[in-house]
Design a protein around this motif. Sequence first.
Motif, short mmCIF file in Angstrom:
data_model
loop_
_atom_site.label_atom_id
_atom_site.label_comp_id
_atom_site.label_asym_id
_atom_site.label_seq_id
_atom_site.Cartn_x
_atom_site.Cartn_y
_atom_site.Cartn_z
N ASP A 1 0.84 -1.19 0.00
CA ASP A 1 0.00 0.00 0.00
C ASP A 1 0.88 1.25 0.00
N SER A 2 0.86 1.96 -1.11
CA SER A 2 1.78 3.10 -1.29
C SER A 2 1.31 4.37 -0.61
N TYR A 3 0.15 4.32 0.08
CA TYR A 3 -0.36 5.54 0.70
C TYR A 3 -0.56 5.38 2.21
N ILE A 4 0.16 4.45 2.80
CA ILE A 4 0.11 4.29 4.25
C ILE A 4 1.49 4.53 4.83
N THR A 5 1.56 5.42 5.81
CA THR A 5 2.81 5.64 6.54
C THR A 5 2.48 6.11 7.95
N GLY A 6 3.38 5.83 8.89
CA GLY A 6 3.18 6.23 10.28
C GLY A 6 2.12 5.43 11.00
N THR A 7 1.78 4.26 10.48
CA THR A 7 0.69 3.46 11.01
C THR A 7 1.21 2.19 11.69
N THR A 8 0.50 1.76 12.72
CA THR A 8 0.77 0.46 13.34
C THR A 8 -0.44 -0.44 13.09
N ILE A 9 -0.20 -1.58 12.47
CA ILE A 9 -1.24 -2.58 12.28
C ILE A 9 -1.13 -3.63 13.38
N VAL A 10 -2.22 -3.83 14.09
CA VAL A 10 -2.27 -4.84 15.16
C VAL A 10 -2.82 -6.13 14.57
N SER A 11 -2.03 -7.18 14.62
CA SER A 11 -2.46 -8.49 14.14
C SER A 11 -2.49 -9.44 15.34
N ASP A 12 -3.64 -9.44 16.06
CA ASP A 12 -3.69 -10.16 17.33
C ASP A 12 -4.94 -11.04 17.50
N GLY A 13 -5.72 -11.18 16.43
CA GLY A 13 -6.89 -12.03 16.53
C GLY A 13 -7.96 -11.51 17.47
#
Length: 223
Positions: free
Chosen positions: A206-218
């Motif tokens: 994704d070329s338009y996402i920055t400064g983000t944290t994605i939580v992958s925790d179910g």
Amino acid sequence: MKGKKILIVGGSTGIGLALAKRVSEDGGEVLIASRSAFDKQASIRSQPYLESCTCYSVDITVESEIKNLLEKIGKIDHLIFTVKSPLIVSPFLELDLKEVRHAFDTKFWGQYSFAKLAHEYINDGGSIVFSSGTLGKRPYNGYSTLSTISGAVESLGKALAIELAPIRVNTVSPGFKTLKELEEKIPLGLGSDSQISNSYLFLMNDSYITGTTIVSDGGAMLV
């Protein structure tokens, strides 16, 4: 990922190895670096889609080793960190500060130093993806070290998204994979390496996402 060159630091096991398979399957050139990657290269290359990947040994707590590695590999499109911290579980007042500093040297300062040295090697349109952990958002008794490190990594990602633009900088916060006592409490159960690797792949694409944290925790933080 087709035609892209991706360096995965910490990619010889776990989430990093699962991500390496996905990237290679999608047509990317995979470079794996860790303390043990070169020694494990025969085993790594026996994995599906990784027959042609390149493996390097590097200690990310040693600046000279990072510099030597970057000079060897040259330009890259994406720099991905899947390094793990030494597991420290102890009440705050009983912590061994030497162990705490070692954990910071690996998980925080290792990613920090590597990103600082590597930014000039990242091609236009490229990105950096750090790894933190959900303990940075929801602490548990005895996990203050990992909680603090994870929070620091996420703050670093936000700061560098501003300072290193147009290089994109994001973070993945993986949830629990092995704590069986939490398995039945988490809406989607414990995560697998393959499931969590999806978040890293998404952030690269994704070329338009920055400064983000994605939580992958179910959904662990919901309960």
